[in-house]
Scaffold this motif. Structure first.
Motif, PDB file in Angstrom:
ATOM      1  N   LEU A 123      36.569   7.505 -43.966  1.00 34.81           N
ATOM      2  CA  LEU A 123      36.303   8.947 -43.885  1.00 34.81           C
ATOM      3  C   LEU A 123      37.031   9.619 -45.040  1.00 34.81           C
ATOM      4  O   LEU A 123      38.196   9.314 -45.312  1.00 34.81           O
ATOM      5  N   TYR A 152      35.182  14.170 -36.286  1.00 37.46           N
ATOM      6  CA  TYR A 152      34.276  13.322 -37.069  1.00 37.46           C
ATOM      7  C   TYR A 152      34.165  11.962 -36.384  1.00 37.46           C
ATOM      8  O   TYR A 152      35.182  11.343 -36.050  1.00 37.46           O
ATOM      9  N   THR A 154      33.399   8.180 -36.851  1.00 37.61           N
ATOM     10  CA  THR A 154      33.436   7.272 -37.994  1.00 37.61           C
ATOM     11  C   THR A 154      33.147   5.839 -37.553  1.00 37.61           C
ATOM     12  O   THR A 154      33.286   5.475 -36.383  1.00 37.61           O
ATOM     13  N   SER A 161      29.960   8.695 -41.908  1.00 34.65           N
ATOM     14  CA  SER A 161      30.667   9.395 -40.837  1.00 34.65           C
ATOM     15  C   SER A 161      29.898  10.670 -40.519  1.00 34.65           C
ATOM     16  O   SER A 161      29.260  11.256 -41.389  1.00 34.65           O
TER      17      SER A 161
END
Length: 384
Positions: A123, A152, A154, A161
């Motif tokens: 990320l 987020y 990932t 992501s």
């Protein structure tokens, strides 16, 4: 204070070291009190500056700005929240970077013998990624600890992501999946923060769903309910201020789920909270102001993880730079201590699937700078 059950843990999900409990509880009175560690006293610090009980050893697996093992990938600054994912016969440790701007997260891949085989970014270009949580479908939620922060989702193996705005925009800290109720719990790192859950429209897909906040009284124990947050975007009114009666917590930090129970820490008052999700009640599992006899061993409470034996391992931000253990017998004691890291904090504790290796970081190492982060591995006879 009513008694609580600290249930032994068993692995859930596929490929991720998340823990759920069996049905053989050991009753304990809360909150936890001083007592002898199940591993015995700490010995003198080793060559890596880690004081451990007999039978345990440490190694350094990464340093900020330096290549990781035999790879050319340079480890990120300010390593923070982390988790371990099964990878065939080996495993992957993921770690956030709590810098702003930049942030993001990286991963280290290990083979079955624990040798480092790869390291890479998962990320990039986010803000102050502090903690997060591993999902049962083997993704890592990396959370931004900033006003209006995002979650987020990932991929620990690398690749794309995805931003998850439906999970709310606030000062995110940690996340933990509850596969029984099919929700994701989240903490908020502000002095008047709240405790949330996200109810996905479809379990395993975090692109849409309902954000809810815990509603309860001001006492340290009682019952709770959930209320929907009208505007998860948090603008112009922060999510924590949208629901009347939302319970306030002083600096939400680490979060761990084990079947039907969620534990989370609050750094502003050095407490560990327990939610009983079967009967919708909450209480204190630890409070440093209520510890006896002697001084509290655990202060600066921060990240938390659990073992397959039902022990909680809680990292300190400051304090004595320790990871302390709270046992199923309601005993709290130091498990390890870092020497020479007074300007740092311990972050990202996570166990391998076998439960015999523990990873964690000193976010600023011995230098006190975000560029001085150090990531450790501890191996030994952990209780199972």
């Amino acid at each position: 204070m009513k008694r609580r059950n600290f249930l032994r843990a068993a692995v859930i999900g596929t490929g991720v070291t998340a823990f759920g409990n069996t049905l053989t509880p050991s009753a304990m009175a809360a909150p936890a009190q001083n007592g002898p560690s199940p591993y015995g006293p700490l010995l003198a610090a080793d060559a890596n500056g880690v004081a451990l009980p007999a039978g345990f050893t440490s190694r350094i697996v990464a340093r900020s700005g330096q290549p990781v093992g035999p790879t050319t990938y340079r480890w990120h600054n300010a390593p923070d929240g982390g988790a371990v994912f099964a990878d065939g016969t080996g495993w992957i440790y993921v770690s956030n970077s709590e810098i702003n701007p930049g942030g993001g997260a990286s991963a280290i891949r290990f083979d079955a013998a624990g040798a480092i085989t790869d390291a890479y970014r998962i990320l990039s270009n986010t803000r102050q990624n502090c903690a997060g949580g591993a999902m049962p479908w083997s993704t890592w939620l990396s959370c931004e600890e900033v006003t209006g922060g995002f979650v987020y989702e990932t991929n620990p193996w690398g690749g794309s992501s995805v931003q998850r705005p439906a999970m709310g925009r606030f000062v995110h800290e940690a996340a933990a999946a509850d596969p029984v109720r099919q929700v994701v719990y989240m903490t908020e790192d502000t002095s008047n923060g709240c405790f949330y859950r996200f109810v996905p429209s479809s379990w395993g897909d975090l692109s849409a769903g309902t954000l809810q906040v815990l509603v309860a009284g001001t006492a340290t124990s009682g019952s709770f309910t959930w209320a929907t947050v009208p505007d998860p975007d948090g603008s112009p009114t922060p999510t924590r201020d949208q629901v009347s009666g939302a319970k306030r917590f002083n600096g939400g930090e680490g979060l761990h789920y084990a079947n039907d129970t969620a534990w989370f820490t609050t750094k502003g008052d050095n407490r560990v909270w327990q939610l009983n999700l079967l009967n919708d009640t909450y209480e204190l599992a630890y409070d440093d102001s209520l510890v006896s006899p002697g001084s509290p061993p655990l202060t600066g409470v921060d990240n938390v993880t659990g073992s397959s034996a039902g022990d909680l391992y809680i990292a300190e931000d400051g304090g004595n730079m320790e990871i302390c253990v709270i046992t199923p017998d309601d005993i709290v004691a130091p498990f390890l201590r870092l020497s020479g890291h007074s300007g740092s904090e311990i972050t990202g504790p996570a166990f391998t699937p076998a439960g015999n290796r523990l990873y964690f970081s000193s976010q600023r190492g011995t230098s006190g700078s975000s560029s001085g982060g150090i990531t450790f591995e501890v191996t030994g006879p952990f209780r199972t």
